[in-house]
Design an enzyme around this catalytic site. Structure first.
Site, mmCIF file in Angstrom:
data_model
loop_
_atom_site.group_PDB
_atom_site.id
_atom_site.type_symbol
_atom_site.label_atom_id
_atom_site.label_comp_id
_atom_site.label_asym_id
_atom_site.label_seq_id
_atom_site.Cartn_x
_atom_site.Cartn_y
_atom_site.Cartn_z
ATOM 1 N N HIS A 151 0.849 -1.206 0.000
ATOM 2 C CA HIS A 151 0.000 0.000 0.000
ATOM 3 C C HIS A 151 0.878 1.248 0.000
ATOM 4 O O HIS A 151 0.643 2.196 -0.745
ATOM 5 C CB HIS A 151 -0.886 0.056 1.261
ATOM 6 C CG HIS A 151 -1.909 -1.040 1.366
ATOM 7 N ND1 HIS A 151 -2.105 -1.760 2.516
ATOM 8 C CD2 HIS A 151 -2.810 -1.516 0.462
ATOM 9 C CE1 HIS A 151 -3.086 -2.635 2.330
ATOM 10 N NE2 HIS A 151 -3.528 -2.503 1.093
ATOM 11 N N LYS A 170 -18.875 -5.523 7.143
ATOM 12 C CA LYS A 170 -17.624 -6.286 7.078
ATOM 13 C C LYS A 170 -16.945 -6.299 8.439
ATOM 14 O O LYS A 170 -17.018 -5.321 9.187
ATOM 15 C CB LYS A 170 -16.697 -5.607 6.053
ATOM 16 C CG LYS A 170 -15.820 -6.573 5.279
ATOM 17 C CD LYS A 170 -15.119 -5.880 4.136
ATOM 18 C CE LYS A 170 -13.734 -6.468 3.973
ATOM 19 N NZ LYS A 170 -12.943 -5.778 2.956
ATOM 20 N N ARG A 200 -1.673 -6.188 -8.664
ATOM 21 C CA ARG A 200 -0.578 -7.104 -8.340
ATOM 22 C C ARG A 200 -0.397 -8.178 -9.404
ATOM 23 O O ARG A 200 0.706 -8.520 -9.777
ATOM 24 C CB ARG A 200 -0.837 -7.804 -6.996
ATOM 25 C CG ARG A 200 -0.536 -6.947 -5.813
ATOM 26 C CD ARG A 200 -1.090 -7.521 -4.566
ATOM 27 N NE ARG A 200 -2.522 -7.677 -4.683
ATOM 28 C CZ ARG A 200 -3.360 -7.846 -3.684
ATOM 29 N NH1 ARG A 200 -2.891 -7.930 -2.460
ATOM 30 N NH2 ARG A 200 -4.646 -7.951 -3.872
ATOM 31 N N SER A 208 -2.917 -7.601 2.910
ATOM 32 C CA SER A 208 -3.216 -7.510 4.346
ATOM 33 C C SER A 208 -3.542 -8.895 4.910
ATOM 34 O O SER A 208 -3.181 -9.209 6.048
ATOM 35 C CB SER A 208 -4.400 -6.568 4.585
ATOM 36 O OG SER A 208 -4.096 -5.274 4.141
HETATM 37 O O1 PNS Z 1 -8.732 -3.046 0.009
HETATM 38 P P1 PNS Z 1 -9.995 -3.529 -0.669
HETATM 39 O O2 PNS Z 1 -10.919 -4.175 0.357
HETATM 40 O O3 PNS Z 1 -9.730 -4.400 -1.848
HETATM 41 O O4 PNS Z 1 -10.727 -2.199 -1.209
HETATM 42 C C1 PNS Z 1 -11.957 -2.287 -1.870
HETATM 43 C C2 PNS Z 1 -12.578 -0.905 -2.074
HETATM 44 C C3 PNS Z 1 -12.610 -0.121 -0.770
HETATM 45 C C4 PNS Z 1 -11.751 -0.131 -3.065
HETATM 46 C C5 PNS Z 1 -14.004 -1.131 -2.633
HETATM 47 O O5 PNS Z 1 -14.638 -2.094 -1.846
HETATM 48 C C6 PNS Z 1 -14.841 0.129 -2.646
HETATM 49 O O6 PNS Z 1 -14.556 1.061 -3.349
HETATM 50 N N1 PNS Z 1 -15.899 0.138 -1.826
HETATM 51 C C7 PNS Z 1 -16.808 1.252 -1.691
HETATM 52 C C8 PNS Z 1 -18.212 0.855 -2.155
HETATM 53 C C9 PNS Z 1 -18.410 1.135 -3.631
HETATM 54 O O7 PNS Z 1 -18.147 2.220 -4.109
HETATM 55 N N2 PNS Z 1 -18.898 0.109 -4.354
HETATM 56 C C10 PNS Z 1 -19.204 0.242 -5.772
HETATM 57 C C11 PNS Z 1 -17.992 0.100 -6.661
HETATM 58 S S1 PNS Z 1 -17.615 -1.581 -6.909
#
Ligand code: PNS
Length: 161
Positions: A17, A41, A90, A128
């Site tokens: 990150h 979550k 990645r 993570s």
């Molecule tokens: O680190 P992660 O858990 O892979 O991050 C995921 C993240 C936070 C980027 C994604 O879950 C997100 O943007 N969530 C916010 C909800 C949202 O906007 N959902 C619609 C787009 S898919």
């Protein structure tokens, strides 16, 4: 002023990150690190701690703001006047999910562009979840997380050991 958002769960922050956020900070005037707090979550690190760990580990980068958010990323981009979302890729396995999110975000907020940075080779394996798993089994995570927050992360992950 070009503002980008680096979103994620950051449960907890890793060197992967840090690498992506640092590189994004060289590309944009301002980078907002958006820490998702999804009430559906379960996180090992609570929202405030995830934000604190990021603030501490990114304190050497001037053009960074760390915030938590819930709801849609596309709405956050709108509220924060951010025209870019930066994500790290990645491996090919990340691609399908990231592509789906980028297209969804584009539909929800046509003013926002998703920019993908390829992860640095040394962090291709890192996540993570890997950090949590290694720590759970008593392994050394010092090569996986920023030095400035290593002891904070170990304190939580090695609790009760
Ligand atoms: O680190 P992660 O858990 O892979 O991050 C995921 C993240 C936070 C980027 C994604 O879950 C997100 O943007 N969530 C916010 C909800 C949202 O906007 N959902 C619609 C787009 S898919």
């Amino acid at each position: 002023m070009r503002t980008a958002i680096c979103p994620g769960s950051f449960d907890p922050v890793t060197l992967g990150h840090y690498d992506i956020i640092k590189r994004a900070s060289n590309m944009f005037d301002k980078v907002i690190v958006g820490v998702l707090n999804n009430s559906a979550k379960k996180y090992v690190f609570d929202k405030d701690m995830r934000v604190e760990l990021l603030k501490k580990s990114l304190s050497d980068i001037p053009n960074i703001e760390v915030i938590s958010f819930d709801g849609l990323l596309a709405d956050l981009a709108n509220i924060k006047n951010a025209a870019f979302i930066v994500k790290g890729l990645r491996a090919l396995s990340d691609f399908e999910y990231e592509f789906q999110m980028a297209l969804t975000n584009k539909k929800l907020n046509p003013d926002v562009e998703t920019v993908f940075l390829t992860t640095s080779a040394e962090y291709m394996f890192l996540s993570s979840s890997i950090v949590k798993d290694v720590a759970k089994h008593g392994g050394d995570i010092s090569k996986f997380v920023p030095k400035s927050v290593l002891s904070d992360i170990e304190r939580v992950l090695c609790r009760g050991k």
